[in-house]
Scaffold this motif. Sequence first.
Motif, mmCIF file in Angstrom:
data_model
loop_
_atom_site.group_PDB
_atom_site.id
_atom_site.type_symbol
_atom_site.label_atom_id
_atom_site.label_comp_id
_atom_site.label_asym_id
_atom_site.label_seq_id
_atom_site.Cartn_x
_atom_site.Cartn_y
_atom_site.Cartn_z
ATOM 1 N N UNK A 126 1.223 -1.501 -0.172
ATOM 2 C CA UNK A 126 -0.295 0.322 0.409
ATOM 3 C C UNK A 126 1.199 1.355 0.144
ATOM 4 N N UNK A 127 1.001 1.835 -0.685
ATOM 5 C CA UNK A 127 1.238 2.972 -0.720
ATOM 6 C C UNK A 127 1.119 4.316 -0.653
ATOM 7 N N UNK A 128 0.579 4.349 -0.311
ATOM 8 C CA UNK A 128 -1.060 5.565 -0.315
ATOM 9 C C UNK A 128 -0.591 6.273 0.686
ATOM 10 N N UNK A 129 0.436 5.723 1.981
ATOM 11 C CA UNK A 129 0.552 6.942 3.192
ATOM 12 C C UNK A 129 2.329 6.774 3.341
ATOM 13 N N UNK A 130 2.720 6.762 1.954
ATOM 14 C CA UNK A 130 4.120 6.692 1.621
ATOM 15 C C UNK A 130 4.486 8.393 0.781
ATOM 16 N N UNK A 131 5.837 8.774 1.053
ATOM 17 C CA UNK A 131 6.295 10.421 0.058
ATOM 18 C C UNK A 131 7.313 10.011 -0.450
ATOM 19 N N UNK A 132 7.672 10.720 -2.014
ATOM 20 C CA UNK A 132 8.793 10.450 -2.189
ATOM 21 C C UNK A 132 9.081 11.503 -3.460
ATOM 22 N N UNK A 133 9.765 12.280 -3.689
ATOM 23 C CA UNK A 133 9.861 13.210 -5.008
ATOM 24 C C UNK A 133 10.282 12.254 -5.828
ATOM 25 N N UNK A 134 10.934 11.210 -6.071
ATOM 26 C CA UNK A 134 11.120 10.024 -7.659
ATOM 27 C C UNK A 134 10.342 8.628 -6.976
ATOM 28 N N UNK A 135 9.552 8.058 -8.338
ATOM 29 C CA UNK A 135 9.896 6.584 -7.893
ATOM 30 C C UNK A 135 10.114 6.242 -9.031
ATOM 31 N N UNK A 172 3.788 -0.112 -11.331
ATOM 32 C CA UNK A 172 4.324 0.939 -11.015
ATOM 33 C C UNK A 172 3.361 2.154 -10.980
ATOM 34 N N UNK A 173 1.898 1.936 -12.168
ATOM 35 C CA UNK A 173 1.508 3.456 -12.331
ATOM 36 C C UNK A 173 0.604 3.311 -11.080
ATOM 37 N N UNK A 174 0.439 2.505 -10.634
ATOM 38 C CA UNK A 174 -0.622 2.418 -9.146
ATOM 39 C C UNK A 174 -0.087 2.957 -7.685
ATOM 40 N N UNK A 175 1.361 2.739 -8.179
ATOM 41 C CA UNK A 175 2.476 3.781 -6.867
ATOM 42 C C UNK A 175 2.571 5.202 -7.048
ATOM 43 N N UNK A 176 2.365 5.361 -8.142
ATOM 44 C CA UNK A 176 2.564 7.339 -9.087
ATOM 45 C C UNK A 176 1.061 7.801 -8.243
ATOM 46 N N UNK A 177 -0.332 7.383 -8.893
ATOM 47 C CA UNK A 177 -1.011 7.407 -8.464
ATOM 48 C C UNK A 177 -1.460 7.559 -6.985
ATOM 49 N N UNK A 178 -0.577 6.630 -6.033
ATOM 50 C CA UNK A 178 -0.905 7.138 -5.020
ATOM 51 C C UNK A 178 0.047 7.935 -4.059
ATOM 52 N N UNK A 179 1.608 8.253 -4.334
ATOM 53 C CA UNK A 179 2.480 8.643 -3.962
ATOM 54 C C UNK A 179 2.466 10.155 -4.898
ATOM 55 N N UNK A 180 2.081 10.370 -5.918
ATOM 56 C CA UNK A 180 1.836 11.568 -6.899
ATOM 57 C C UNK A 180 3.775 12.237 -6.776
#
Length: 420
Positions: free
Chosen positions: A145-154, A183-191
Motif C-alpha cells: 500500500x503506497x498511499x501513506x508514502x511520500x517520495x520525490x521520485x519513483x 508502477x502506475x498504481x504507486x505513482x497514482x498513490x504517491x504523486x
Amino acid sequence: MAEWQTAEQVAQTTGVPVATLRRWGKSSLVKTQRSTRGTRLYQPHEVATVRAKLAGEPDDTRYRVLLGNGRERPEQVLPPAETLPVTCIDLFAGAGGTALGFHNAGFRHGLLSEFDPAAAATLRENSERLGLGWNIAEGDVRRLDFSGLRADVIQAGFPCQAFSYAGKSMGFEDTRGTLFFEFARAIEQVRPAVAVGENVRGLEKHDGGRTLTTMLNTLDELGYRVAYRILRAQYLDVPQKRERLIMIAVRKDLDAPILFPQERDYLISLRQALDGVPESPGQRYPEKKRRVMELVPEGGNWRDLPEGVAREFMGGSWTLPGGRTGMARRMAWDEPCLTLTCAPAQKQTERCHPSETRPLTVREYARIQTFPDAWDFQGNLAQQYRQIGNAVPVNLGYHVARCVLAMLGAVPRTDDMLEA
C-alpha cells in the motif's frame, strides 16, 4: 557539429575497410546514425580514434576512463555526492544496480521493493554492511500500500508484458494484471514529482509499439509529461554494450524540463574493467565444450572453428539463418563486453573470457555492470549470475539520477544533460 559520412567515404579517409566499419557500427564500437535514405553514417574522427586504439597507438582519448574525482578505475562506481534531501522509491529493485546508482548521485531511498528472495537478501546484506539504511520490502509488490508514502521520485525496472487492447482506450485501466500497473498504481498513490521507468530496448517495438504507447498514455492520464530515450550504456561509463529504454515522467503542474544524459565520447574496454578483479566463483565448461572453445580466438565465434567442429558444436543451429554470432563467442580485451545475460555459458549467448578458456566469473560480471568489489551477491552461483545479468549498470543509473536531480533543481544542470 560532428561530421557524418558514408562507410565508403570514411574508408577512403581512414583506411579502415568498409566491412570493418560495418562490424564496428553493428557492435556499437563506434556511433552511427541513419541518413534520410536509410544509409548508415559514421564519424571519421571517431573511426580514426578507434583504429588508433586497436593498433596500440598512444594518446588515445576515446578510451579515457572518467569516473569522477580523477579516478581511473572503471570498476569503481562514480563517487557518491553528498546525500541530498531528495527521496526515492525503487520498485523491482533486483540486486540494486539502479538503487546504488541513484544513491551515488545523492538520493535517499525510502523504500525498495523486490520479489526474488535471493535478490532481496543481496539488498539487505549490502544495506546493513555498508550502512545504506535501506528499507527493503521483500515479496509481491501487489500487496504493498503506497498511499501513506511520500517520495520525490519513483523508479521501476518493471517487466514487459503484453496487454489486451480490444475495445479499450489504452490507458490506466488497460494495464491491470501487469506489473507496469503496479508502477502506475504507486505513482497514482504517491504523486511523486518525477517517475523513471526502465526496460529493454525491445519495449519500443513490442507488439508493434502498442505496449509502449499504452504505458505512455497511462502516465499522461495520471497527470505526467513523459518522454523516453534508448540509452547506450557503453557511452555512459559502462564497459558493456548494453542498451536500455528509459522513460522519464514529470508531474504536469511542475515547470521542469525532462533531461537525459548525453552519451560520452569515450568507451571503457574490458581490459580496463577487469584490471585487478578479485578471484571469485564461476561456471566451468564441460571438457568437451572446453576443447571447442579453446579453438576460438579472442573476439571470435563459431565462424572461426574448423567446419566439422562447428557443425557438431552447433547441431540444429547450423542451418538456421542469421549470423548467430553469440555462439561459441569469446570476448575481446580492447572492446566493451557484449551485453551480459543471466548466465555466461548459454549456447546462443556465450560470454567466454578473452584469453582464458572459461566463462566470465561472478566478480567479472559485477565489474562489467559497474558494481563495486565490495557489493556482495547472495544466493547460489546461478542466482548470483542472474541478479547481475538482470541489473541496470550502476553507472548508467548514476547518470540518469543526476539528470533527475537537475530536473528537481537539487543540482545544477550541466552541458552533458540533454532536454527531451
